[in-house]
Design a protein around this motif. Structure first.
Motif, PDB file in Angstrom:
ATOM      1  N   SER A 211      33.163  16.889 -36.682  1.00  0.00           N
ATOM      2  CA  SER A 211      33.850  17.558 -37.780  1.00  0.00           C
ATOM      3  C   SER A 211      33.198  18.901 -38.080  1.00  0.00           C
ATOM      4  O   SER A 211      32.093  19.201 -37.607  1.00  0.00           O
ATOM      5  N   GLY A 212      33.871  19.698 -38.905  1.00  0.00           N
ATOM      6  CA  GLY A 212      33.330  20.991 -39.290  1.00  0.00           C
ATOM      7  C   GLY A 212      32.069  20.899 -40.112  1.00  0.00           C
ATOM      8  O   GLY A 212      31.294  21.855 -40.191  1.00  0.00           O
ATOM      9  N   THR A 213      31.828  19.743 -40.733  1.00  0.00           N
ATOM     10  CA  THR A 213      30.619  19.538 -41.526  1.00  0.00           C
ATOM     11  C   THR A 213      29.486  18.923 -40.708  1.00  0.00           C
ATOM     12  O   THR A 213      28.430  18.617 -41.250  1.00  0.00           O
TER      13      THR A 213
ATOM     14  N   LYS B  98      29.661  15.982 -38.975  1.00  0.00           N
ATOM     15  CA  LYS B  98      29.732  14.534 -38.808  1.00  0.00           C
ATOM     16  C   LYS B  98      30.343  14.215 -37.453  1.00  0.00           C
ATOM     17  O   LYS B  98      31.326  14.830 -37.033  1.00  0.00           O
TER      18      LYS B  98
ATOM     19  N   ARG C  60      39.077  19.048 -36.114  1.00  0.00           N
ATOM     20  CA  ARG C  60      37.840  18.547 -35.524  1.00  0.00           C
ATOM     21  C   ARG C  60      37.762  19.016 -34.075  1.00  0.00           C
ATOM     22  O   ARG C  60      38.752  19.441 -33.487  1.00  0.00           O
TER      23      ARG C  60
END
Length: 247
Positions: free
Chosen positions: A161-163, A165, A183
């Motif tokens: 993911s962009g964060t 994860k 994603r």
């Protein structure tokens, strides 16, 4: 557009024929071939001619480590078994087929999709993606939303993911998986010609970029016939036995 992604055909005519027929039945509109067209199996010339014809009709193809080994020829430092298989394979190919293997690119890109045999961080090193750590390393090495890799003979799907994860899945055959572009995704289709997850059925994946889904497929084929050809060619017996139990 539906794209059939095939990898690790490994000179297995029976598996390749079955997968191509299945993908056509699934309305494949384009084709990507992720390398290792030769090695292990008894039909390198037929498989290579099939791949060359597909490329001439617009398919993308990249080079695998077995392709490079056959193109370059066996090293005297290799173990006897792989050296024998490489020499045998080269003896059953003509100059044009070997040249095709030698000139394949290590990677190819189409829009936000990257295609490579082993990994995105160092395609020429042939390092394996054995788990999430290597998968994330590969995804961090490209800005593409979708990366497709061969080399590993077991189907797997990873995402980032962009964060930051990450996650991974062992896909269920025939079930479309949503892969939205917010994603990054790493798709490992598994092997057409030599699956190694305990299931002898051939593997491939169908990517639908319009629906943003990927579907993994398993295709039964006459693995006994492919194994019998390996034995008749006097290639190492274990290469035949592996087809029968998917190991």
């Amino acid at each position: 557009m539906k794209t059939a992604v095939l990898t690790d055909l490994h000179a297995n005519r029976e598996a390749t024929e079955a997968v191509i027929a299945h993908a056509r039945g699934q309305q494949a509109e384009s084709w990507v071939l992720l390398g290792d067209f030769v090695g292990y199996g008894a039909d390198p010339a037929w498989v290579l001619d099939t791949v060359r014809e597909m490329v001439s009709q617009g398919a993308l193809a990249v080079q695998g480590n077995h392709d490079l080994a056959v193109a370059q020829g066996a090293s005297p430092h290799m173990r006897p078994e792989p050296r024998y298989v490489i020499d045998w394979t080269r003896g059953h190919l003509d100059a044009a087929q070997i040249d095709f293997l030698a000139t394949l690119p290590l990677s190819a890109q189409r829009g936000n999709q990257l295609f490579v045999h082993a990994n995105a961080w160092a395609p020429q090193g042939w390092e394996y993606i054995t788990g999430r750590i290597e998968a994330m390393r590969s995804l961090h090495a490209t800005e593409c939303r979708y990366t497709f890799c061969g080399h590993m003979h077991e189907p797997k799907l990873y995402h980032l993911s962009g964060t930051g994860k990450s996650g991974d899945f062992v896909p269920t055959p025939g079930v479309p998986i949503p892969v939205p572009a917010h994603r990054q995704w790493l798709v490992i289709p598994g092997s057409v010609g030599q699956p190694r997850d305990g299931n002898p059925a051939a593997c491939y994946a169908m990517f639908d970029d319009e629906a943003a889904t990927v579907t993994y497929h398993r295709v039964p084929y006459d693995h006994a016939a492919a194994a019998a050809k390996i034995l008749a060619a006097e290639l190492p017996q274990r290469l035949a036995f592996r087809l029968e139990d998917g190991q």
